[in-house]
Enzyme design. Structure first.
Site, PDB file in Angstrom:
ATOM      1  N   ARG A   1      -9.608  -2.249   8.357  1.00  0.00           N
ATOM      2  CA  ARG A   1     -10.123  -0.872   8.293  1.00  0.00           C
ATOM      3  C   ARG A   1     -11.567  -0.836   8.839  1.00  0.00           C
ATOM      4  O   ARG A   1     -12.434  -0.172   8.274  1.00  0.00           O
ATOM      5  CB  ARG A   1     -10.083  -0.344   6.861  1.00  0.00           C
ATOM      6  CG  ARG A   1      -9.882   1.165   6.802  1.00  0.00           C
ATOM      7  CD  ARG A   1     -10.110   1.726   5.408  1.00  0.00           C
ATOM      8  NE  ARG A   1      -9.707   3.114   5.356  1.00  0.00           N
ATOM      9  CZ  ARG A   1     -10.234   4.002   4.535  1.00  0.00           C
ATOM     10  NH1 ARG A   1     -11.175   3.675   3.693  1.00  0.00           N
ATOM     11  NH2 ARG A   1      -9.805   5.231   4.538  1.00  0.00           N
TER      12      ARG A   1
ATOM     13  N   CYS B   1     -10.093   1.807  -8.179  1.00  0.00           N
ATOM     14  CA  CYS B   1      -9.215   2.170  -7.060  1.00  0.00           C
ATOM     15  C   CYS B   1      -9.331   1.046  -6.045  1.00  0.00           C
ATOM     16  O   CYS B   1     -10.400   0.475  -5.868  1.00  0.00           O
ATOM     17  CB  CYS B   1      -9.701   3.491  -6.463  1.00  0.00           C
ATOM     18  SG  CYS B   1      -8.934   3.955  -4.892  1.00  0.00           S
TER      19      CYS B   1
ATOM     20  N   ASP C   1     -15.100  12.643  -2.234  1.00  0.00           N
ATOM     21  CA  ASP C   1     -14.575  11.323  -1.874  1.00  0.00           C
ATOM     22  C   ASP C   1     -15.386  10.746  -0.711  1.00  0.00           C
ATOM     23  O   ASP C   1     -16.546  11.128  -0.480  1.00  0.00           O
ATOM     24  CB  ASP C   1     -13.079  11.465  -1.552  1.00  0.00           C
ATOM     25  CG  ASP C   1     -12.280  10.218  -1.871  1.00  0.00           C
ATOM     26  OD1 ASP C   1     -12.306   9.288  -1.041  1.00  0.00           O
ATOM     27  OD2 ASP C   1     -11.643  10.152  -2.939  1.00  0.00           O
ATOM     28  N   ASP C   2     -14.781   9.853   0.018  1.00  0.00           N
ATOM     29  CA  ASP C   2     -15.397   9.168   1.155  1.00  0.00           C
ATOM     30  C   ASP C   2     -16.012  10.193   2.132  1.00  0.00           C
ATOM     31  O   ASP C   2     -15.504  11.292   2.275  1.00  0.00           O
ATOM     32  CB  ASP C   2     -14.281   8.388   1.867  1.00  0.00           C
ATOM     33  CG  ASP C   2     -14.810   7.294   2.752  1.00  0.00           C
ATOM     34  OD1 ASP C   2     -16.018   7.279   2.999  1.00  0.00           O
ATOM     35  OD2 ASP C   2     -14.002   6.457   3.190  1.00  0.00           O
TER      36      ASP C   2
ATOM     37  N   ASP D   1      -2.109   5.686  -3.267  1.00  0.00           N
ATOM     38  CA  ASP D   1      -2.462   6.717  -2.286  1.00  0.00           C
ATOM     39  C   ASP D   1      -1.247   7.573  -1.947  1.00  0.00           C
ATOM     40  O   ASP D   1      -1.370   8.574  -1.247  1.00  0.00           O
ATOM     41  CB  ASP D   1      -2.998   6.071  -0.997  1.00  0.00           C
ATOM     42  CG  ASP D   1      -4.471   5.710  -1.124  1.00  0.00           C
ATOM     43  OD1 ASP D   1      -5.081   6.064  -2.147  1.00  0.00           O
ATOM     44  OD2 ASP D   1      -5.003   5.073  -0.200  1.00  0.00           O
TER      45      ASP D   1
ATOM     46  N   TRP E   1       0.848  -1.186   0.000  1.00  0.00           N
ATOM     47  CA  TRP E   1       0.000   0.000   0.000  1.00  0.00           C
ATOM     48  C   TRP E   1       0.893   1.249   0.000  1.00  0.00           C
ATOM     49  O   TRP E   1       1.880   1.311   0.727  1.00  0.00           O
ATOM     50  CB  TRP E   1      -0.914   0.009   1.245  1.00  0.00           C
ATOM     51  CG  TRP E   1      -1.680   1.289   1.333  1.00  0.00           C
ATOM     52  CD1 TRP E   1      -2.740   1.660   0.573  1.00  0.00           C
ATOM     53  CD2 TRP E   1      -1.410   2.385   2.203  1.00  0.00           C
ATOM     54  NE1 TRP E   1      -3.141   2.933   0.905  1.00  0.00           N
ATOM     55  CE2 TRP E   1      -2.345   3.399   1.911  1.00  0.00           C
ATOM     56  CE3 TRP E   1      -0.447   2.631   3.200  1.00  0.00           C
ATOM     57  CZ2 TRP E   1      -2.362   4.629   2.577  1.00  0.00           C
ATOM     58  CZ3 TRP E   1      -0.470   3.845   3.866  1.00  0.00           C
ATOM     59  CH2 TRP E   1      -1.431   4.828   3.550  1.00  0.00           C
TER      60      TRP E   1
ATOM     61  N   LYS F   1     -15.692   7.007  -8.618  1.00  0.00           N
ATOM     62  CA  LYS F   1     -14.438   6.384  -8.160  1.00  0.00           C
ATOM     63  C   LYS F   1     -14.849   5.187  -7.315  1.00  0.00           C
ATOM     64  O   LYS F   1     -15.458   5.352  -6.255  1.00  0.00           O
ATOM     65  CB  LYS F   1     -13.641   7.396  -7.337  1.00  0.00           C
ATOM     66  CG  LYS F   1     -12.420   6.818  -6.633  1.00  0.00           C
ATOM     67  CD  LYS F   1     -11.689   7.921  -5.862  1.00  0.00           C
ATOM     68  CE  LYS F   1     -10.534   7.373  -5.036  1.00  0.00           C
ATOM     69  NZ  LYS F   1      -9.885   8.438  -4.251  1.00  0.00           N
ATOM     70  N   TRP F   2     -14.554   4.004  -7.806  1.00  0.00           N
ATOM     71  CA  TRP F   2     -14.995   2.755  -7.139  1.00  0.00           C
ATOM     72  C   TRP F   2     -13.799   2.185  -6.381  1.00  0.00           C
ATOM     73  O   TRP F   2     -12.844   1.744  -6.988  1.00  0.00           O
ATOM     74  CB  TRP F   2     -15.489   1.781  -8.199  1.00  0.00           C
ATOM     75  CG  TRP F   2     -16.011   0.465  -7.714  1.00  0.00           C
ATOM     76  CD1 TRP F   2     -15.357  -0.471  -6.976  1.00  0.00           C
ATOM     77  CD2 TRP F   2     -17.310  -0.090  -7.979  1.00  0.00           C
ATOM     78  NE1 TRP F   2     -16.157  -1.560  -6.755  1.00  0.00           N
ATOM     79  CE2 TRP F   2     -17.365  -1.360  -7.369  1.00  0.00           C
ATOM     80  CE3 TRP F   2     -18.430   0.353  -8.678  1.00  0.00           C
ATOM     81  CZ2 TRP F   2     -18.485  -2.182  -7.440  1.00  0.00           C
ATOM     82  CZ3 TRP F   2     -19.547  -0.478  -8.744  1.00  0.00           C
ATOM     83  CH2 TRP F   2     -19.576  -1.726  -8.127  1.00  0.00           C
ATOM     84  N   ASP F   3     -13.928   2.170  -5.067  1.00  0.00           N
ATOM     85  CA  ASP F   3     -12.799   1.804  -4.206  1.00  0.00           C
ATOM     86  C   ASP F   3     -13.001   0.411  -3.621  1.00  0.00           C
ATOM     87  O   ASP F   3     -14.114  -0.136  -3.641  1.00  0.00           O
ATOM     88  CB  ASP F   3     -12.708   2.852  -3.085  1.00  0.00           C
ATOM     89  CG  ASP F   3     -11.304   3.018  -2.542  1.00  0.00           C
ATOM     90  OD1 ASP F   3     -10.458   2.143  -2.785  1.00  0.00           O
ATOM     91  OD2 ASP F   3     -11.062   4.025  -1.855  1.00  0.00           O
ATOM     92  N   MET F   4     -11.951  -0.138  -3.042  1.00  0.00           N
ATOM     93  CA  MET F   4     -12.011  -1.448  -2.391  1.00  0.00           C
ATOM     94  C   MET F   4     -10.839  -1.483  -1.436  1.00  0.00           C
ATOM     95  O   MET F   4      -9.703  -1.554  -1.865  1.00  0.00           O
ATOM     96  CB  MET F   4     -11.867  -2.517  -3.484  1.00  0.00           C
ATOM     97  CG  MET F   4     -12.554  -3.816  -3.203  1.00  0.00           C
ATOM     98  SD  MET F   4     -11.658  -4.765  -1.997  1.00  0.00           S
ATOM     99  CE  MET F   4     -11.377  -6.272  -2.864  1.00  0.00           C
TER     100      MET F   4
HETATM  101  C1  GLA Z   1      -8.737   4.748  -0.242  1.00  0.00           C
HETATM  102  C2  GLA Z   1      -8.462   5.508  -1.527  1.00  0.00           C
HETATM  103  C3  GLA Z   1      -8.280   6.966  -1.216  1.00  0.00           C
HETATM  104  C4  GLA Z   1      -9.518   7.490  -0.544  1.00  0.00           C
HETATM  105  C5  GLA Z   1      -9.822   6.685   0.711  1.00  0.00           C
HETATM  106  C6  GLA Z   1     -11.168   7.073   1.297  1.00  0.00           C
HETATM  107  O1  GLA Z   1      -7.623   4.740   0.587  1.00  0.00           O
HETATM  108  O2  GLA Z   1      -7.352   4.992  -2.181  1.00  0.00           O
HETATM  109  O3  GLA Z   1      -8.005   7.691  -2.390  1.00  0.00           O
HETATM  110  O4  GLA Z   1     -10.579   7.423  -1.441  1.00  0.00           O
HETATM  111  O5  GLA Z   1      -9.849   5.303   0.439  1.00  0.00           O
HETATM  112  O6  GLA Z   1     -11.501   6.331   2.407  1.00  0.00           O
END
Ligand code: GLA
Length: 706
Positions: free
Chosen positions: A415, A498, A338-339, A520, A174, A448-451
């Site tokens: 997390r 993402c 974002d989040d 990140d 990471w 932006k689709w995160d995981m």
């Molecule tokens: C991940 C993404 C970041 C951001 C955070 C939000 O770490 O890579 O860019 O969106 O989540 O919780």
């Protein structure tokens, strides 16, 4: 060009513009790999089909040349296919059973077992202009009892015998993805893989092999990339008789599954290629291939602003409006929240899974902010993480059985979240439904689709019902289906892949994603390393890079604004800084960079990338992009430390027309503005970089012929 079959010799050739790939059937009916490299007369490979033996320890030397070897008989190599039949037989005998020329560039080869009704179809597609071959496999169980599949690889690439083999790949973690590594391969196996349920930051499903002496510009390189975003495995195995095979497919780690009567397994595509022009040619072919055959949409990226590094979870409408106003002043075209906009999401402890707008943060709803953003002439984007859930969420309280789990085991929180079983039809339907509602209700142009976690306790509930399934495979299949469906329902929306940074980027995901968040880590110097490794395999047109604060929040390094912009302009430009706090001077300098970027971004997105000097060697780092028509080129150069008494070297460019004259805007320290392509490519361009962390972008345009 295309596919040739010589019936008498039983030899097949896939011929691309600059390569031959040859295989044939030997007198025992076994498919044998014969050759891969510079074009040859394929029929003259026929003598290589002769049966060879060595000793009772290596009886069958032909298995060393198997095009798709099964686990059985005296073949002890890493198997392409390993199955257990229901009667207890654990031995496979695959023989050639025919072929079908599907199109000019695609052929399907049928293999079948000597006794059991198990059929295998090897698919090959030649992509002549980029010297690539796509391979995949379909396995049919024609019997009336299930077959247990222990390992099923998409393909095995056999390299010609070289005195030395060197493997190049990426590794990481990471915030430190895509670190290049290379190592000699001696006899034995070297495995690159992911066992965590997604592509992963630790390794990426791409490899390159050369004889240890290829460089950026010269030398033969064989390489491949696998289109799979779940557990994957690439094994390079050098036999004791000197052959190297590189196999790739879905990982057998915890991966055995049942192929029921009449069922078919289809592997992901494993694309392989050969070039004689070094690693640079390899990357350019892969980039072109992605642009023409993989990526779904347009290449040119909008300049975006993302508030994550500025506000974290403390999202609220007033603050976001202020940031939007500033972003618009900079020339930003897309504003992304974002989040933190949904549910009870004030930290990573709660709310994930509850995809409704948080009424305290947005008392009048999200539309208020969207209207403001649109009023500034920008479009609007939103972050989601649909595959996870916080236990402290309404979703989890309603559907505790939707997460991966084993009875008698507590789910591992990563997390503070658990992973949803996307393979479950109800979970898939839920994700499709909430995403559709979101995109139907609001004017959203970007997702932006995160995981943000790995898969643990990979059990589907109730366990007994899913005993023969592979949850690992099903998750990824459903993910692809959801993205495909959303793209179809909302063709105007662009999607970014993402996973806590760049942990889910591969040829599988890139079929659905317009762009990718590659790390990140937004420190501009660290980024040069990450971006360089990334572009070995993947196109700069998808590579999103943000300009963030200095000193940087993660590592405390201070970098000039120019360095931060130049580093980020090498891909899709974004801004992720707390621009509400920037001075007028900073804002206008930033606005100048954004305007400059808009003038050159088509060259980044559509051009060919030449790596001129690597950041890995310290000193100078430089990359050059050349437009497809060679009318324009953009060079980025970075110097970390300026040592007194060391003269500044010139940087020689690539890919230009030697006879053309190129002009550039006058810049500090550079008075000559007209250059012949031949001079630029041989004598080189002076950079006159002075001081530490100095950087420069040079845009050269071809002068009209007089
Ligand atoms: C991940 C993404 C970041 C951001 C955070 C939000 O770490 O890579 O860019 O969106 O989540 O919780």
């Amino acid at each position: 060009m295309g596919i040739h079959y010589w019936e008498q010799e039983n030899i097949f050739e896939l011929r691309t513009e600059r390569s031959s790939y040859v295989f044939g059937v030997n007198e025992q009916g076994i498919l044998q790999h014969l050759y891969w490299g510079e074009p040859v007369e394929a029929r003259e490979c026929a003598p290589l089909l002769a049966i060879r033996t060595h000793s009772s320890f290596d009886n069958d030397l032909n298995s060393d040349q198997a095009e798709y070897g099964g686990r059985g008989g005296g073949n002890y190599a890493e198997p392409c296919l390993h199955v257990h039949f229901s009667d207890g037989v654990r031995d496979l005998k695959l023989r050639y059973a025919g072929c079908e020329l599907v199109s000019e560039n695609r052929i399907s080869i049928r293999l079948s077992d000597d006794h059991y009704p198990l059929r295998v179809e090897l698919g090959y597609t030649a992509i002549p202009e980029v010297d690539l071959i796509e391979r995949d496999v379909r396995i049919f169980n024609g019997g009336d009892t299930p077959v247990r599949v222990i390992q099923a690889m998409a393909a095995s690439w056999t390299l010609p015998p070289l005195r030395d083999y060197r493997l190049t790949h990426v590794t990481g973690r990471w915030a430190g993805e895509y670190q290049l590594r290379s190592q000699p391969l001696s006899e034995g196996r070297r495995v690159l893989e992911s066992r965590r349920g997604f592509t992963g930051p630790h390794s990426n499903p791409w490899f390159a092999v050369d004889n240890g002496r290829a460089d950026e510009e010269t030398g033969k390189v064989w390489f491949g990339a696998l289109a799979w975003s779940g557990n994957w495995k690439i094994t390079a195995e050098k036999s004791n008789f000197g052959r190297l095979h590189v196999l790739g497919g879905i990982n057998d780690f915890d991966g055995a599954f049942e192929l029921g009567p009449g069922a078919v397994y289809s592997s992901p595509v494993f694309t392989g290629g050969y070039v004689s022009g070094g690693f640079g040619a390899m990357s350019r072919n892969l980039h072109l291939y992605q642009s023409r055959y993989i990526l779904p949409g347009g290449r040119v990226r909008k300049v975006l602003y993302n508030s994550w590094e500025a506000t974290g979870f403390a999202v609220n409408v007033q603050e976001q409006k202020k940031l939007a106003r500033q972003a618009a002043r900079l020339g930003v075209e897309r504003f992304v929240v974002d989040d933190g906009w949904f549910g009870a999401r004030n930290s990573d402890m709660a709310g994930l899974g509850d995809w409704t707008v948080n009424p305290e943060k947005f008392p009048l709803g999200l539309q208020e902010l969207i209207d403001e953003v649109k009023g500034f002439g920008m479009d609007f984007g939103l972050w989601v993480e649909p595959e996870s859930v916080n236990p402290d969420s309404d979703l989890y309280r309603q559907h505790p059985d939707w997460v991966y789990q084993f009875p008698n085991r507590e789910g591992t929180l990563l997390r503070n979240q658990l992973m949803l079983n996307l393979g479950h039809p109800e979970v898939k339907a839920f994700v499709l439904e909430f995403m559709t509602e979101l995109l139907d209700s609001y004017d959203i142009s970007f997702i932006k689709w995160d995981m943000n976690r790995t898969v643990t306790e990979p059990g589907a509930f109730p366990l007994a019902e899913h005993a023969g399934d592979s949850v690992w495979i099903r998750h990824v299949e459903h993910l692809y289906e959801i993205w495909a469906e959303l793209r179809q329902r909302f063709p105007q929306v662009e999607f970014e892949t993402c996973a806590g940074g760049g942990a889910r980027i591969d040829l599988g995901m890139l079929r659905y994603a317009d762009q990718a968040w590659i790390s990140d880590n937004t420190d501009a110097l660290d980024r040069l390393l990450i971006q360089e490794g990334f572009c070995y395999a993947y196109s700069p047109s998808v590579m999103m890079c943000w300009v963030t604060e200095s000193p940087h929040g993660m590592n405390g390094r201070s970098l000039p604004l120019a360095f931060r912009f130049h580093s980020a302009m090498m891909g899709g430009l974004g801004i992720g800084a707390d621009i509400g706090k920037w001075s007028d001077a900073e804002l206008s300098e930033a606005a100048r960079f954004v305007a400059q970027y808009k003038k050159i971004r088509h060259v980044i997105a559509e051009g060919s990338l030449y790596r001129l000097a690597s950041v890995r060697e310290g000193g100078l780092a430089a990359g050059q992009y050349v437009s497809p028509d060679r009318q324009e080129t953009v060079v980025f150069a970075f110097r970390q430390a300026q040592h007194f008494g060391y003269s500044e070297q010139r940087i020689t460019l690539r890919g230009l027309d030697p006879d053309a004259v190129y002009s550039m805007e006058a810049a500090e320290g550079l008075t000559q503005t007209l250059w012949h392509g031949s001079t630029l490519m041989n004598l080189g361009l002076p950079l006159s970089l002075s001081g530490d962390y100095a950087s420069r972008m040079i845009h050269l345009q071809r002068q009209p012929a007089r």
